[in-house]
Enzyme design. Structure first.
Site, PDB file in Angstrom:
ATOM      1  N   TRP A 131      32.620  20.204  51.959  1.00  0.00           N
ATOM      2  CA  TRP A 131      32.367  19.270  50.408  1.00  0.00           C
ATOM      3  C   TRP A 131      34.073  18.582  50.024  1.00  0.00           C
ATOM      4  O   TRP A 131      34.250  17.194  49.896  1.00  0.00           O
ATOM      5  CB  TRP A 131      32.676  20.141  49.213  1.00  0.00           C
ATOM      6  CG  TRP A 131      31.442  20.580  49.470  1.00  0.00           C
ATOM      7  CD1 TRP A 131      31.173  21.545  50.044  1.00  0.00           C
ATOM      8  CD2 TRP A 131      30.001  19.627  49.515  1.00  0.00           C
ATOM      9  NE1 TRP A 131      29.957  22.046  49.758  1.00  0.00           N
ATOM     10  CE2 TRP A 131      28.824  21.535  49.390  1.00  0.00           C
ATOM     11  CE3 TRP A 131      29.640  18.870  49.417  1.00  0.00           C
ATOM     12  CZ2 TRP A 131      27.733  21.135  50.281  1.00  0.00           C
ATOM     13  CZ3 TRP A 131      28.121  18.329  50.041  1.00  0.00           C
ATOM     14  CH2 TRP A 131      27.350  20.237  49.518  1.00  0.00           C
ATOM     15  N   ASP A 139      36.996  19.578  41.868  1.00  0.00           N
ATOM     16  CA  ASP A 139      35.212  19.081  41.714  1.00  0.00           C
ATOM     17  C   ASP A 139      35.566  21.220  41.107  1.00  0.00           C
ATOM     18  O   ASP A 139      35.656  21.450  42.742  1.00  0.00           O
ATOM     19  CB  ASP A 139      35.285  18.972  43.340  1.00  0.00           C
ATOM     20  CG  ASP A 139      33.907  19.251  43.591  1.00  0.00           C
ATOM     21  OD1 ASP A 139      32.824  19.793  42.619  1.00  0.00           O
ATOM     22  OD2 ASP A 139      33.136  18.675  44.491  1.00  0.00           O
ATOM     23  N   LYS A 171      24.916  24.705  40.334  1.00  0.00           N
ATOM     24  CA  LYS A 171      25.339  26.368  40.808  1.00  0.00           C
ATOM     25  C   LYS A 171      25.068  27.410  39.319  1.00  0.00           C
ATOM     26  O   LYS A 171      25.023  28.495  39.758  1.00  0.00           O
ATOM     27  CB  LYS A 171      26.843  26.328  41.280  1.00  0.00           C
ATOM     28  CG  LYS A 171      26.902  25.819  42.732  1.00  0.00           C
ATOM     29  CD  LYS A 171      25.887  26.089  43.559  1.00  0.00           C
ATOM     30  CE  LYS A 171      26.115  25.143  45.179  1.00  0.00           C
ATOM     31  NZ  LYS A 171      25.189  25.820  46.524  1.00  0.00           N
TER      32      LYS A 171
END
Length: 271
Positions: A99, A166, A190
């Site tokens: 990511w 993030d 999530k």
């Protein structure tokens, strides 16, 4: 027998949250309408947004000089929007996996990206520490938890430049000192809600650091000034997010979920 989902995509939500969401799909707040069919400009949905904001602030002890907003999409949307808003000359990134690499790729479209530290030399099996942070950076970007490689920051780092994180996969899973961050963002799928909405917690002064004239929907100022209502927000995911925050508060908040997470981790690592 209760089933579990151990995949890396959307995660299991609490049973109580799913039950309330299912009822709201049939009848939202006694309105006779489904939450899938209501206007986002009704008083009932205004109340959902206000409660989500209040609970987010309470659970993470978010200071008053921070704003919260929601947009459609996921953290991948923020990969380019963060750089579009704040990268004027040079930004620093820490590369800890898939990511962060994607965030770095998107940021390079807008200016110079300096990778200050990376764990790629050992297949991203650790979090780099003790690296220098130049004071001439527009911001420093980190990915707080790396789902594919299983590494996570366990402490909030100190940064002489605005720190942007993030936190898609560990938001509200452990205590965080929000005041150390200029911005925290993430996809909700999530820990908070179904996929389709992304959240941001942004310090107000960062809105004065936006470096270029941007398309209206890309500018963070648009979403802050319009309370996430410039266009139709993802109503159902935001409703579920609010119910997840309610559930989290009901079980004892972030401290309790952190205790449970440590207990689960000890069980796995012990084995």
């Amino acid at each position: 027998m209760k089933k579990h989902n151990f995949n890396a995509g959307p995660s299991i939500l609490a049973d109580e949250v799913i039950e309330k969401a299912a009822k709201a799909v049939l009848d939202f707040n006694g309105s006779g309408l489904s939450v899938l069919s209501i206007s986002h400009r009704t008083k009932d949905f205004d109340a959902v947004m206000e409660e989500a904001d209040r609970l987010f602030r309470e659970l993470l002890s978010i200071p008053d000089n921070y704003k919260i907003f929601y947009i459609g999409g996921g953290a991948s949307t923020f990969f380019y929007e963060v750089a579009a808003n704040f990268l004027g000359k040079k930004a620093g990134y820490v590369n800890t996996g898939v990511w962060s690499k994607k965030a770095i790729k998107e940021a390079k479209r807008y200016g110079e990206v300096e990778v200050l530290a990376t764990s790629e030399d050992r297949n991203f099996t650790y979090i780099p520490k003790g690296f220098a942070i130049p004071e001439d950076l527009d911001y420093l970007h980190i990915t707080s938890n790396n789902t594919i490689y299983g590494t996570e920051y366990h402490e909030d780092i100190d940064s002489p430049v605005p720190l942007i994180a993030d936190m898609s996969s560990d938001i509200l899973s452990r205590p965080v000192d929000v005041s150390k961050y200029a911005m925290i963002y993430g996809g909700a799928q999530k820990n908070l809600a179904p996929a389709g909405v992304a959240f941001a917690i942004i310090r107000e002064d960062m809105l004065d650091r936006i470096v270029r004239d941007l398309p209206t929907m890309v500018s963070f100022r648009t979403h802050v000034e319009n309370n996430s209502m410039f266009n139709t927000p993802p109503v159902f995911p935001i409703y579920v997010l609010k119910e997840t925050l309610c559930w989290l508060k009901s079980i004892g908040g972030v401290e309790e979920i952190y205790r449970r997470n440590r207990e689960k981790a000890a069980l796995l690592y012990g084995e």
